[in-house]
Design a protein around this motif. Sequence first.
Motif, short mmCIF file in Angstrom:
data_model
loop_
_atom_site.label_atom_id
_atom_site.label_comp_id
_atom_site.label_asym_id
_atom_site.label_seq_id
_atom_site.Cartn_x
_atom_site.Cartn_y
_atom_site.Cartn_z
N GLY A 191 15.34 8.90 -4.42
CA GLY A 191 14.66 10.43 -4.78
C GLY A 191 13.95 10.79 -3.61
N GLY A 192 13.97 9.86 -2.53
CA GLY A 192 13.93 9.75 -0.42
C GLY A 192 12.35 9.64 -0.68
N TYR A 193 11.72 10.02 0.35
CA TYR A 193 10.31 10.24 0.78
C TYR A 193 9.67 10.54 2.39
N ARG A 194 8.85 10.45 1.97
CA ARG A 194 8.03 10.86 3.49
C ARG A 194 7.34 9.44 3.68
N ARG A 195 7.43 9.62 5.30
CA ARG A 195 6.30 8.42 5.45
C ARG A 195 4.97 9.69 5.57
N LEU A 196 3.80 8.41 5.20
CA LEU A 196 2.40 9.04 5.91
C LEU A 196 1.82 8.11 7.09
N GLY A 197 2.06 6.61 6.55
CA GLY A 197 1.60 6.29 7.85
C GLY A 197 3.12 5.32 8.37
N HIS A 257 -0.79 -0.40 -1.84
CA HIS A 257 -0.94 -0.25 -0.32
C HIS A 257 -0.01 0.24 0.23
N HIS A 258 1.29 -0.43 0.76
CA HIS A 258 1.80 -0.26 1.43
C HIS A 258 2.85 0.24 0.40
N LEU A 259 3.42 0.99 -0.49
CA LEU A 259 4.49 1.68 -0.77
C LEU A 259 3.01 2.77 -0.50
N GLY A 260 2.32 3.14 -0.80
CA GLY A 260 0.95 5.01 -1.47
C GLY A 260 1.00 4.84 0.07
N PHE A 261 2.17 4.38 1.16
CA PHE A 261 2.13 5.42 2.29
C PHE A 261 3.48 6.44 2.10
N LEU A 262 3.86 6.20 1.02
CA LEU A 262 5.35 6.58 1.28
C LEU A 262 5.74 7.41 -0.11
N VAL A 263 5.59 8.89 0.00
CA VAL A 263 5.21 10.07 -1.09
C VAL A 263 6.94 10.07 -1.31
N PRO A 264 7.17 10.55 -2.40
CA PRO A 264 8.39 10.65 -3.46
C PRO A 264 8.52 12.16 -2.54
N GLU A 265 9.91 12.25 -2.41
CA GLU A 265 10.39 14.08 -2.20
C GLU A 265 10.70 14.38 -3.57
N SER A 266 11.65 14.12 -4.45
CA SER A 266 11.38 14.74 -5.30
C SER A 266 10.98 14.90 -6.39
N PRO A 267 10.75 15.81 -7.11
CA PRO A 267 9.62 16.30 -8.25
C PRO A 267 9.42 16.05 -8.83
N GLY A 268 8.57 14.97 -9.92
CA GLY A 268 8.07 14.95 -10.54
C GLY A 268 7.74 13.60 -10.35
N LYS A 269 7.76 12.68 -9.07
CA LYS A 269 7.45 11.23 -8.83
C LYS A 269 6.57 10.73 -8.51
#
Length: 163
Positions: free
Chosen positions: A28-34, A151-163
């Motif tokens: 779904g794609g993601y946004r990086r926070l870290g 910890h690490h996956l938490g810094f990547l936020v899904p782009e697709s709604p509802g995930k």
Amino acid sequence: MSAESARRRLRFHDLDEAVRDAEALLAGGYRRLGRWDLSQACGHLADWLTYPVEGFPPAPLALRPVMFLLRHTVGPRMLRKTLAGGEMPANAPTLPASVPAPGGDDAAAVDRLRRAVARFKAHQGPYRPSPMFGAVSRDESARMQLLHCAHHLGFLVPESPGK
């Protein structure tokens, strides 16, 4: 808002759940926070899932006395505190060799994570001692892996709604 405060607070119950999260980020794609992208996070996690099975890489020579002291003094207490708190500390140092270069192949890294999880779970017998914590039980090792993945996956936020 800092990346640490904005990140997803994940709680995985098993390692397959962490793999499913990485697969959803890939699909779904993601946004990086870290600082790390999906390929870096998954490659790093795959390395740390492999170390207890195959052995940890040697620490740099200058750090070996420090690791010895940690392992034989506060390391076990740090492990218990982390497990009790249910979260990995932010900005903790890691082995530079376990940080892949940015811009890698996300799909290949997710597949590598999937294979590392399967191997970690299938491993019979005790895991190799941690250079920082010493000998850890199978349960403690699995719980630390879950916290590390969250910890690490938490810094990547899904782009697709509802995930």
